[in-house]
Design a protein around this motif. Structure first.
Motif, mmCIF file in Angstrom:
data_model
loop_
_atom_site.group_PDB
_atom_site.id
_atom_site.type_symbol
_atom_site.label_atom_id
_atom_site.label_comp_id
_atom_site.label_asym_id
_atom_site.label_seq_id
_atom_site.Cartn_x
_atom_site.Cartn_y
_atom_site.Cartn_z
ATOM 1 N N ARG A 59 -3.331 -0.854 3.649
ATOM 2 C CA ARG A 59 -2.183 -0.340 2.911
ATOM 3 C C ARG A 59 -1.384 0.535 3.873
ATOM 4 N NH1 ARG A 59 -4.111 -3.569 0.108
ATOM 5 N NH2 ARG A 59 -4.720 -3.468 -2.069
ATOM 6 N N TYR A 60 -0.138 0.782 3.523
ATOM 7 C CA TYR A 60 0.675 1.611 4.409
ATOM 8 C C TYR A 60 1.738 2.363 3.632
ATOM 9 C CZ TYR A 60 4.621 -1.603 4.116
ATOM 10 O OH TYR A 60 5.673 -2.345 3.654
ATOM 11 N N ILE A 61 2.251 3.398 4.284
ATOM 12 C CA ILE A 61 3.442 4.096 3.832
ATOM 13 C C ILE A 61 4.306 4.297 5.065
ATOM 14 C CG2 ILE A 61 2.448 5.279 1.839
ATOM 15 C CD1 ILE A 61 2.113 7.775 3.579
ATOM 16 N N VAL A 62 5.571 4.526 4.848
ATOM 17 C CA VAL A 62 6.465 4.872 5.940
ATOM 18 C C VAL A 62 6.809 6.338 5.763
ATOM 19 C CG1 VAL A 62 8.700 4.433 7.031
ATOM 20 C CG2 VAL A 62 7.372 2.524 6.104
ATOM 21 N N VAL A 63 6.505 7.126 6.790
ATOM 22 C CA VAL A 63 6.818 8.553 6.769
ATOM 23 C C VAL A 63 7.866 8.793 7.846
ATOM 24 C CG1 VAL A 63 5.950 10.897 7.047
ATOM 25 C CG2 VAL A 63 4.505 9.157 5.968
ATOM 26 N N ARG A 64 9.071 9.135 7.400
ATOM 27 C CA ARG A 64 10.216 9.294 8.292
ATOM 28 C C ARG A 64 10.361 8.030 9.135
ATOM 29 N NH1 ARG A 64 7.257 13.727 8.940
ATOM 30 N NH2 ARG A 64 7.692 15.435 7.530
ATOM 31 N N ASP A 65 10.045 8.102 10.439
ATOM 32 C CA ASP A 65 10.210 6.938 11.321
ATOM 33 C C ASP A 65 8.867 6.398 11.803
ATOM 34 O OD1 ASP A 65 9.537 9.093 12.837
ATOM 35 O OD2 ASP A 65 11.013 8.756 14.408
ATOM 36 N N GLN A 66 7.816 6.643 11.004
ATOM 37 C CA GLN A 66 6.487 6.186 11.397
ATOM 38 C C GLN A 66 5.874 5.309 10.313
ATOM 39 O OE1 GLN A 66 5.006 10.231 11.780
ATOM 40 N NE2 GLN A 66 4.715 9.900 13.969
ATOM 41 N N ILE A 67 5.185 4.258 10.768
ATOM 42 C CA ILE A 67 4.411 3.416 9.870
ATOM 43 C C ILE A 67 3.000 3.989 9.875
ATOM 44 C CG2 ILE A 67 3.496 1.105 9.454
ATOM 45 C CD1 ILE A 67 5.989 0.152 11.178
ATOM 46 N N VAL A 68 2.526 4.360 8.714
ATOM 47 C CA VAL A 68 1.221 5.012 8.593
ATOM 48 C C VAL A 68 0.287 4.045 7.863
ATOM 49 C CG1 VAL A 68 0.004 7.028 7.691
ATOM 50 C CG2 VAL A 68 2.375 7.254 8.500
ATOM 51 N N ILE A 69 -0.710 3.517 8.591
ATOM 52 C CA ILE A 69 -1.645 2.557 8.000
ATOM 53 C C ILE A 69 -2.841 3.334 7.458
ATOM 54 C CG2 ILE A 69 -3.124 0.566 8.447
ATOM 55 C CD1 ILE A 69 -1.016 -0.369 10.444
ATOM 56 N N VAL A 70 -3.177 3.020 6.198
ATOM 57 C CA VAL A 70 -4.164 3.790 5.445
ATOM 58 C C VAL A 70 -5.277 2.869 4.959
ATOM 59 C CG1 VAL A 70 -4.449 5.219 3.367
ATOM 60 C CG2 VAL A 70 -2.317 5.337 4.677
ATOM 61 N N GLU A 71 -6.509 3.346 5.031
ATOM 62 C CA GLU A 71 -7.649 2.641 4.450
ATOM 63 C C GLU A 71 -7.694 3.087 2.986
ATOM 64 O OE1 GLU A 71 -10.828 1.064 3.021
ATOM 65 O OE2 GLU A 71 -11.054 3.212 3.236
ATOM 66 N N PRO A 72 -7.421 2.160 2.035
ATOM 67 C CA PRO A 72 -7.169 2.583 0.655
ATOM 68 C C PRO A 72 -8.343 3.228 -0.077
ATOM 69 C CG PRO A 72 -7.185 0.199 0.811
ATOM 70 C CD PRO A 72 -7.260 0.727 2.213
#
Length: 85
Positions: A59-72
């Motif tokens: 899963r991911y979110i975009v924080v400002r100009d970064q792609i943040v990949i998350v283990e759900p």
């Protein structure tokens, strides 16, 4: 993650249009747990799942100009990629 994988993941996300989260109250670093106040974790594109084999769910979110990949299941950040373009 190798630099080649990082490049491939960046390319795979280049066409994804997701509204960035701009007001975050957590540090965007590997190992940080994304708080439950962030309610939407987007499903990673299939190409990213292929590149990151070994991560059962992506899963991911975009924080400002970064792609943040998350283990759900743990909500831990597994990698942060600068978004270009």
């Amino acid at each position: 993650m190798t630099s080649e994988q990082r490049t491939e993941v960046t390319r795979a996300f280049s066409s994804v249009k997701v509204e960035p989260v701009t007001n975050v109250s957590f540090s965007v670093n590997v190992g940080t747990v994304v708080p439950t106040t962030v309610t939407t974790l987007h499903t990673c594109p299939g190409e990213v799942v292929r590149i990151l084999r070994g991560l059962p769910e992506c899963r991911y979110i975009v924080v400002r100009d970064q792609i943040v990949i998350v283990e759900p299941s743990t909500r831990k950040i597994v990698t942060v990629i600068e978004r270009r373009g």
